[in-house]
Design a protein around this motif. Sequence first.
Motif, PDB file in Angstrom:
ATOM      1  N   THR A 277       0.831  -1.202   0.000  1.00 46.64           N
ATOM      2  CA  THR A 277       0.000   0.000   0.000  1.00 46.64           C
ATOM      3  C   THR A 277       0.868   1.255   0.000  1.00 46.64           C
ATOM      4  N   PRO A 278       0.284   2.415  -0.284  1.00 44.40           N
ATOM      5  CA  PRO A 278       1.043   3.664  -0.218  1.00 44.40           C
ATOM      6  C   PRO A 278       1.559   3.930   1.191  1.00 44.40           C
ATOM      7  N   PRO A 279       2.543   4.805   1.348  1.00 38.97           N
ATOM      8  CA  PRO A 279       3.055   5.143   2.682  1.00 38.97           C
ATOM      9  C   PRO A 279       1.958   5.726   3.577  1.00 38.97           C
ATOM     10  N   ASN A 280       2.070   5.420   4.866  1.00 40.05           N
ATOM     11  CA  ASN A 280       1.142   5.912   5.880  1.00 40.05           C
ATOM     12  C   ASN A 280      -0.273   5.369   5.724  1.00 40.05           C
ATOM     13  N   TYR A 281      -0.387   4.146   5.178  1.00 42.51           N
ATOM     14  CA  TYR A 281      -1.641   3.401   5.165  1.00 42.51           C
ATOM     15  C   TYR A 281      -1.371   2.023   5.745  1.00 42.51           C
ATOM     16  N   GLY A 282      -2.358   1.480   6.493  1.00 44.19           N
ATOM     17  CA  GLY A 282      -2.130   0.155   7.035  1.00 44.19           C
ATOM     18  C   GLY A 282      -3.325  -0.433   7.749  1.00 44.19           C
ATOM     19  N   HIS A 283      -3.094  -1.608   8.342  1.00 43.37           N
ATOM     20  CA  HIS A 283      -4.088  -2.417   9.052  1.00 43.37           C
ATOM     21  C   HIS A 283      -5.293  -2.677   8.140  1.00 43.37           C
TER      22      HIS A 283
END
Length: 332
Positions: A277-283
């Motif tokens: 995923t792009p940076p600063n995206y998650g969970h």
Amino acid sequence: MKNSWLAVLGCALPLLAAAQKPAVPVIRKNIPLDSIGLSDPFILADAKTHQYYMTGTGGMLWKSPDLKTWEGPYQVARPDPTSWMGPKPMIWAAEIHPFKGKYYYFATFTNRNIKIDTVQGSALERRASHVLVSNQPTGPYVPMGDATYLPANKSTLDGTFWIDKDGKPYLVYCHEWVQNQDGTVEKIELKPDLSGTLGTGQVLFKASAAPWSRENPRTGPARPNKVTDGPYLFRTKTGRLGMLWTSWVYDVYTQGVAYSRSGTLDGPWLQEAAPITPPNYGHGMLFRTFEGKLLMSLHSHKDIKGHYRRIPHLFEVDVSGDKLVLGQPYRP
């Protein structure tokens, strides 16, 4: 280690705020998804009610008929106040899974008043993955048979649900890095009715196995990050078993993916070289809309003058091949 501690603090801050919310939340209607502040968004597309139900950290529930606007938050979790969780536990990373006619609430509960260990001079609070049950997706979700799913002296979080090729149900969870110093993703068998666990946990992989996770120590060169967060299992159309999970690249919250060579939870698990995923995206997690489109639900992660802001987002996903391919942001 600084960035890893930022990860922990970033998770703790919104949870502290959530724990201080009034017992009866104010219900809002017609709220766009990007106007909701929520960590670890999990969306259930419920065929019975033809509604989408979104939960996550904080223990609240939102509902929507179309993913465009949402109504909530509703308080749905009712753990036993006399149990180890205490009367006001923090609730992290809740998920709702339908199974055999009922709905199961997989979540992490934290009792700050109970200390289970001391690691490098820091006391660890009792935190564990647990499962509640309801006859309907809107709850209330209440305890079942076993008071404890995982060892009381083990700090665990972000439990999710999976039925493996052996037909048995499993709880897949993280053993927290602040205790073992290299976070792991583990599995443990669940009872057939999910009311407890059987046997002991088995390590699937460690955070340091991922080539993309990095941190800057106080001294020496950069090294693998030690945080494991948010496991979620899926299969591609070819039958390949994959797992989304989240860690950090220095100070950037980042999600990667691993694939099981055996096609089962036992692995071995092969980590993709680059994040998914792009940076600063998650969970993230995956679900299908009522129209059949596969989407990923996850949250963005932004530090605004020391305060973490998390917003749910949707991305299109393709698993028609041998790997998960992330598409464009989805606009309902």
